[in-house]
Design a protein around this motif. Structure first.
Motif, PDB file in Angstrom:
ATOM      1  N   LEU A  67       0.865  -1.190   0.000  1.00 58.92           N
ATOM      2  CA  LEU A  67       0.000   0.000   0.000  1.00 58.92           C
ATOM      3  C   LEU A  67       0.897   1.234   0.000  1.00 58.92           C
ATOM      4  CD1 LEU A  67      -2.825   1.298   0.267  1.00 58.92           C
ATOM      5  CD2 LEU A  67      -2.563   1.124   2.752  1.00 58.92           C
ATOM      6  N   LEU A  68       0.787   2.025  -1.061  1.00 61.71           N
ATOM      7  CA  LEU A  68       1.588   3.249  -1.163  1.00 61.71           C
ATOM      8  C   LEU A  68       0.647   4.446  -1.071  1.00 61.71           C
ATOM      9  CD1 LEU A  68       4.567   4.350  -2.082  1.00 61.71           C
ATOM     10  CD2 LEU A  68       3.396   4.760  -4.236  1.00 61.71           C
ATOM     11  N   VAL A  69       1.009   5.390  -0.226  1.00 62.52           N
ATOM     12  CA  VAL A  69       0.134   6.546  -0.002  1.00 62.52           C
ATOM     13  C   VAL A  69       0.935   7.793  -0.342  1.00 62.52           C
ATOM     14  CG1 VAL A  69      -1.297   7.712   1.696  1.00 62.52           C
ATOM     15  CG2 VAL A  69      -0.865   5.264   1.894  1.00 62.52           C
ATOM     16  N   THR A  70       0.484   8.553  -1.326  1.00 63.67           N
ATOM     17  CA  THR A  70       1.334   9.659  -1.779  1.00 63.67           C
ATOM     18  C   THR A  70       0.546  10.852  -2.319  1.00 63.67           C
ATOM     19  OG1 THR A  70       3.185  10.237  -3.242  1.00 63.67           O
ATOM     20  CG2 THR A  70       1.622   8.629  -4.103  1.00 63.67           C
ATOM     21  N   GLU A  71       1.164  12.002  -2.194  1.00 63.00           N
ATOM     22  CA  GLU A  71       0.616  13.217  -2.815  1.00 63.00           C
ATOM     23  C   GLU A  71       1.492  13.604  -4.014  1.00 63.00           C
ATOM     24  OE1 GLU A  71      -0.634  12.211   0.605  1.00 63.00           O
ATOM     25  OE2 GLU A  71       1.110  13.455   1.024  1.00 63.00           O
ATOM     26  N   ASP A  72       2.467  12.743  -4.326  1.00 65.70           N
ATOM     27  CA  ASP A  72       3.405  13.017  -5.411  1.00 65.70           C
ATOM     28  C   ASP A  72       2.977  12.247  -6.666  1.00 65.70           C
ATOM     29  OD1 ASP A  72       5.465  12.943  -7.237  1.00 65.70           O
ATOM     30  OD2 ASP A  72       7.035  12.548  -5.758  1.00 65.70           O
ATOM     31  N   PRO A  73       2.564  12.977  -7.724  1.00 69.01           N
ATOM     32  CA  PRO A  73       2.048  12.272  -8.907  1.00 69.01           C
ATOM     33  C   PRO A  73       3.053  11.321  -9.556  1.00 69.01           C
ATOM     34  CG  PRO A  73       2.134  14.673  -9.263  1.00 69.01           C
ATOM     35  CD  PRO A  73       2.495  14.436  -7.843  1.00 69.01           C
ATOM     36  N   GLN A  74       4.322  11.673  -9.518  1.00 71.45           N
ATOM     37  CA  GLN A  74       5.305  10.787 -10.148  1.00 71.45           C
ATOM     38  C   GLN A  74       5.303   9.419  -9.455  1.00 71.45           C
ATOM     39  OE1 GLN A  74       9.221  12.479 -10.598  1.00 71.45           O
ATOM     40  NE2 GLN A  74      10.022  10.626 -11.576  1.00 71.45           N
ATOM     41  N   LYS A  75       5.291   9.467  -8.120  1.00 69.43           N
ATOM     42  CA  LYS A  75       5.248   8.205  -7.362  1.00 69.43           C
ATOM     43  C   LYS A  75       3.909   7.502  -7.579  1.00 69.43           C
ATOM     44  CE  LYS A  75       8.388   9.300  -3.590  1.00 69.43           C
ATOM     45  NZ  LYS A  75       8.354  10.407  -2.625  1.00 69.43           N
TER      46      LYS A  75
END
Ligand code: NAD
Ligand code: G6P
Ligand code: MN
Length: 441
Positions: A67-75
């Motif tokens: 589960l990856l949680v991000t606000e970074d579009p590249q990630k």
């Protein structure tokens, strides 16, 4: 054996996310997943949702799914196979303004219909263009399955900027309506082949063929609808405002007894009746904020507090399953039939080819193949043509920054009785949306 996939939910903090994840986890064979990513531009909402999804994965002992949680579009987008998009630019606070500004001037105040929907459209286009652009950059081979509203306006805008993007726009309303009809009147929807045409939230069934009963059940459904009120099922955390919607469907069926309509037509055909039972100070946005949004925050808080008993509490009917079924149909070339929002291109032969319509389509490895329908009647055609023109003018207004086109769109909207009111509402909405709309001059 299909390789395991990566799915990103754009708008991860949406309250619909747990329902979608539940549907994904229930399809491990047809849609094997190695990683789920939550992407949102609001860190707090994303992190709250991450607690809930992590809890679900552990409960199902699926700890091999990352589960990856991000606000970074590249990630968020690099290397993904599917993006499920469900953002709400401006949030429910702006939905509340859309609804209340229109209502203040005696017009329908609604999320996707009428001028509320137009205001939302001018906010939403930018958010979606950004996401589609980012996906072209970081994962050009991925499929974007879009639920973000207002769907017709979004679809029109995206295809102008990204005509070849691998994007499928869908709405859960037809499937939810079918499920509600089947449950209320004792049918099994799984046996149905439905034929329908329209614009999003603006269409009609022509046939509902039941494979088991070997007949078109639409005439009998229409008769039942006219005589037996439809009770709302567990749809969108089914509450009273949705009951009203299904009650209105009976009014539509009684007065126009030849085809089952999409319930959203009540806003265009019976605005006076809707306004009679609408509270101008407490709208659907308020109900959602006080309802499923609050409930979601509480779920996250209880997990944060270390509680483990009876945590998960959500039910959004067919919503999650529908988008997951479309993904599996793409992935496994299943050629299953769905209602999809597509450029018309002759599907409805007597409607302009460049309209964005919602029609049955088969989904397989190469994407969407919509079916060819018979010509439609003048009543529906007339209603649809005005709506298409209004939506196209609105999208023109977005790209050209044109106040005049926006005013034309607002005036042509069929919930608006006067160009004077259209202008007053437009000016007030411009003021309220300064942060979100392009500058209109
Ligand atoms: P919500 O506000 O609860 O959730 C939307 C999430 O999107 C929020 O967490 C928000 O922070 C995030 N977001 C907003 N702008 C963003 C951006 N530019 N980039 C990334 N994230 C962003 O709203 P909701 O009630 O859960 O609905 C979500 C969307 O799904 C809405 O557009 C709604 O209309 C749509 N919807 C469509 C259907 C359909 O049938 N097509 C059905 C249900 C919901
Ligand atoms: C249905 C429609 C969606 C809409 C949603 C609103 O699912 O198909 O397009 O966004 O209802 O539900 P809400 O509970 O937020 O009013
Ligand atoms: Mn919809």
């Amino acid at each position: 054996m299909t390789m395991k996939k990566i799915i990103t939910i754009a708008g991860g903090g949406s309250t619909y996310t747990p329902g979608i994840i539940k549907a994904i986890l229930g399809q491990a064979k047809r849609l094997p997943v190695k990683e789920i990513r939550l992407y949102d531009n609001n860190q707090q909402r994303n992190e709250d949702m991450a607690l809930i999804i992590d809890f679900m994965l552990k409960q199902e002992q699926l700890t091999d799914i990352t589960l990856l949680v991000t606000e970074d579009p590249q990630k968020a987008f690099t290397g993904v196979d599917f993006i499920f998009s469900q953002i709400r630019v401006g949030g429910l606070k702006m939905r509340e303004k859309d609804e209340k500004i229109a209502l203040k001037h005696g017009l329908i105040g609604q999320e996707t219909c009428g001028l509320g929907g137009f205001a939302y459209g001018l906010r939403s286009i930018g958010g979606l263009l950004e996401i589609v652009g980012l996906v072209q950059k970081y994962a050009p081979d991925a499929w974007i399955l879009n639920y973000t509203n207002p769907e017709s306006i979004i679809s029109e805008a995206i295809r102008r900027s990204y005509p070849t993007a691998k994007m499928i726009n869908v709405c859960d309303m037809t499937i939810s309506l079918e499920e509600t009809l089947a449950e209320n009147y004792g049918y099994n929807r799984k046996n149905w082949i439905a034929t329908y045409y329209g614009l999003n939230h603006f269409g009609w069934y022509t046939e509902i063929y039941d494979k088991e009963l070997k007949r078109d059940v639409m005439p009998e459904l229409l008769e039942k609808l006219a005589n037996q009120e439809l009770k709302v099922a567990d749809f969108n955390a089914g509450d009273t405002s949705w009951q009203q919607t299904f009650t209105m469907l009976s009014v539509l069926a009684k007065n126009f007894p030849t085809q089952i309509p999409n319930n959203y037509l009540e806003y265009y055909l019976y605005p006076d009746m809707i306004l009679e039972h609408t509270d101008k100070n407490y709208t659907r946005a308020n109900m959602v904020m006080d309802g499923r949004e609050k409930k979601t925050k509480q779920m996250a808080q209880r997990i944060r507090n270390g509680e483990t008993k009876d945590i998960l509490d959500f039910n959004f009917g067919e919503h999650g399953q529908y988008i997951v079924d479309i993904a599996t149909s793409l992935l496994n070339d299943e050629h299953r039939r769905f209602m999809i929002i597509v450029p018309n291109n002759g599907s409805i032969p007597n409607l302009r080819a460049d309209a964005v319509v919602e029609v049955p389509a088969y989904v397989g490895a190469t994407g969407v193949e919509s079916i060819a329908l018979a010509p439609i009647n003048d009543f529906h055609k007339g209603l649809m043509e005005a709506q298409v023109a209004a939506e196209k003018l609105l999208v023109d207004a977005y790209f050209e920054g044109s106040y005049q086109k926006a005013l034309q769109a607002f005036t042509l909207n069929q919930t608006v009785p006067s160009a004077r009111i259209a202008k007053i509402v437009l000016d007030e909405m411009i003021e309220a949306n300064q942060e979100y709309w392009p500058k209109l001059t």
